[in-house]
Each structure stands twice: as structure tokens, then as C-alpha cells.
Design a protein around this motif. Structure first.
Motif, PDB file in Angstrom:
ATOM      1  N   LYS A  21     101.564  78.692  37.956  1.00 22.82           N
ATOM      2  CA  LYS A  21     102.408  80.079  38.599  1.00 22.82           C
ATOM      3  C   LYS A  21     101.155  80.635  39.410  1.00 22.82           C
ATOM      4  O   LYS A  21     101.285  81.493  40.799  1.00 22.82           O
ATOM      5  CB  LYS A  21     102.606  81.341  37.142  1.00 22.82           C
ATOM      6  CG  LYS A  21     103.733  81.111  36.646  1.00 22.82           C
ATOM      7  CD  LYS A  21     104.489  82.111  35.574  1.00 22.82           C
ATOM      8  CE  LYS A  21     105.872  81.096  35.057  1.00 22.82           C
ATOM      9  NZ  LYS A  21     106.307  82.206  34.041  1.00 22.82           N
ATOM     10  N   PHE A  22     100.096  80.390  39.017  1.00 22.81           N
ATOM     11  CA  PHE A  22      99.075  81.037  39.918  1.00 22.81           C
ATOM     12  C   PHE A  22      99.158  79.817  41.398  1.00 22.81           C
ATOM     13  O   PHE A  22      98.721  80.628  42.465  1.00 22.81           O
ATOM     14  CB  PHE A  22      97.157  80.923  39.557  1.00 22.81           C
ATOM     15  CG  PHE A  22      96.828  81.448  40.573  1.00 22.81           C
ATOM     16  CD1 PHE A  22      96.533  82.526  41.089  1.00 22.81           C
ATOM     17  CD2 PHE A  22      95.474  80.775  40.234  1.00 22.81           C
ATOM     18  CE1 PHE A  22      95.507  82.971  41.677  1.00 22.81           C
ATOM     19  CE2 PHE A  22      93.954  81.314  40.795  1.00 22.81           C
ATOM     20  CZ  PHE A  22      94.655  82.535  41.914  1.00 22.81           C
ATOM     21  N   VAL A  23      99.241  78.497  41.352  1.00 21.92           N
ATOM     22  CA  VAL A  23      99.268  77.888  42.682  1.00 21.92           C
ATOM     23  C   VAL A  23     100.874  78.542  43.966  1.00 21.92           C
ATOM     24  O   VAL A  23     101.274  79.076  44.684  1.00 21.92           O
ATOM     25  CB  VAL A  23      99.725  76.797  42.587  1.00 21.92           C
ATOM     26  CG1 VAL A  23      99.788  75.849  43.337  1.00 21.92           C
ATOM     27  CG2 VAL A  23      97.935  75.934  42.083  1.00 21.92           C
ATOM     28  N   ASP A  24     101.754  78.694  42.519  1.00 18.48           N
ATOM     29  CA  ASP A  24     103.142  79.422  43.157  1.00 18.48           C
ATOM     30  C   ASP A  24     102.756  81.328  43.684  1.00 18.48           C
ATOM     31  O   ASP A  24     104.218  81.491  44.461  1.00 18.48           O
ATOM     32  CB  ASP A  24     103.648  78.953  42.476  1.00 18.48           C
ATOM     33  CG  ASP A  24     104.500  77.622  41.819  1.00 18.48           C
ATOM     34  OD1 ASP A  24     104.144  77.004  43.002  1.00 18.48           O
ATOM     35  OD2 ASP A  24     105.478  77.136  41.372  1.00 18.48           O
ATOM     36  N   ASP A  25     101.469  81.759  43.464  1.00 17.76           N
ATOM     37  CA  ASP A  25     101.151  82.880  44.293  1.00 17.76           C
ATOM     38  C   ASP A  25     102.854  83.923  43.170  1.00 17.76           C
ATOM     39  O   ASP A  25     103.164  84.734  43.499  1.00 17.76           O
ATOM     40  CB  ASP A  25     101.651  82.989  45.549  1.00 17.76           C
ATOM     41  CG  ASP A  25     100.387  84.865  45.771  1.00 17.76           C
ATOM     42  OD1 ASP A  25      99.720  84.842  44.981  1.00 17.76           O
ATOM     43  OD2 ASP A  25     101.644  84.569  47.401  1.00 17.76           O
TER      44      ASP A  25
END
Length: 137
Positions: A21-25
Motif C-alpha cells: 500500500k505504501f508503494v501503491d501510494d
């Protein structure tokens, strides 16, 4: 959205879903990670979390940026043995829960208080007990 309180200092652990979820912003992961950093918490992941989270559609540039700002904890034989013992204690099998056990074992070794962003609340609760505060993402 209700704000989730994070501790001052300590460690924020991202499991696969937290990293994804962090990588996907995605919110609220980005907001929680930003708040943790403001409070002086170190953000960490297990090296195995990278393997679990990355797929063909992963934005490689974003992943590289995210990884540059977190501490990636290596996994050696001692950590693997400790994670295996945790699985046995929790009554779980490594075939399904191996990486989760490694993440949990790593979380227990971090500077306290430890908070983990995870989608596996039940499994992580079995592995970490009450020593890690779990936050659903």
C-alpha cells in the motif's frame, strides 16, 4: 476517518500489505507512515517482505524510492530458527505462514514500542501476542 494514534519514537514495521500500500501510494498507509516518521519512529521491513510484495505490475521506481527510506532487515539462520520456533508455539505451519513468522520475529527485536501495519491481524496476533501493536491496513 478516525485518526489512529502512534507512539513517539519506537518502530513501525510494514508487512507485505503495508509495503504494497505504501508503494501503491494508498491512504491510509501513506498517512500513517508519514505520521510515524514525524514522531521519530523508524520504519522497517524484512528483506523477505520485498519478495512477497513485488510482482510484475510493481512500479519499480516507486519501490526503489520507498526502499531507500526504510531499513531492510536481513534474515539469517538464527532469525529463521527463531521464526520456526514461533510457528510451532503458535500452532501454525511454515508452508503457509513462513514469511509472516519472519516478519513477526523481526518485529519483536525492534526498538519499542513496535507498531505493525498489517492485513493479517489474526495471524500476527498469534505470533506476536501483545508485544506488538497491530494496525489494520
Amino acid at each position: 476517518m478516525a485518526r489512529r494514534k502512534l507512539s513517539h519514537e519506537g518502530t513501525l514495521v510494514l508487512d507485505c500489505e503495508g509495503l504494497t500500500k505504501f508503494v501503491d501510494d494508498r491512504e491510509p498507509a501513506v498517512a500513517l507512515i508519514g505520521e510515524a516518521r514525524k514522531r521519530g519512529m523508524e520504519v522497517v521491513i524484512s528483506a523477505l517482505t520485498i519478495i512477497e510484495a513485488v510482482h510484475q505490475g510493481t512500479d519499480k521506481a516507486r519501490l526503489a524510492w520507498v526502499l531507500s527510506g526504510v531499513r531492510v532487515v536481513p534474515v539469517g539462520d538464527e532469525e529463521a530458527k527463531a521464526a520456526s520456533a514461533m510457528l510451532i508455539s503458535a500452532g501454525l505451519h511454515g508452508r503457509k505462514y513462513a514469511i509472516g513468522a519472519v516478519v513477526a520475529e523481526m518485529a519483536l527485536r525492534q526498538r519499542r514500542p513496535v507498531v505493525m501495519l498489517t492485513s493479517d491481524l489474526d495471524d500476527m496476533a498469534k505470533l506476536c501476542g501483545d508485544r506488538v501493536r497491530l494496525v489494520a491496513v
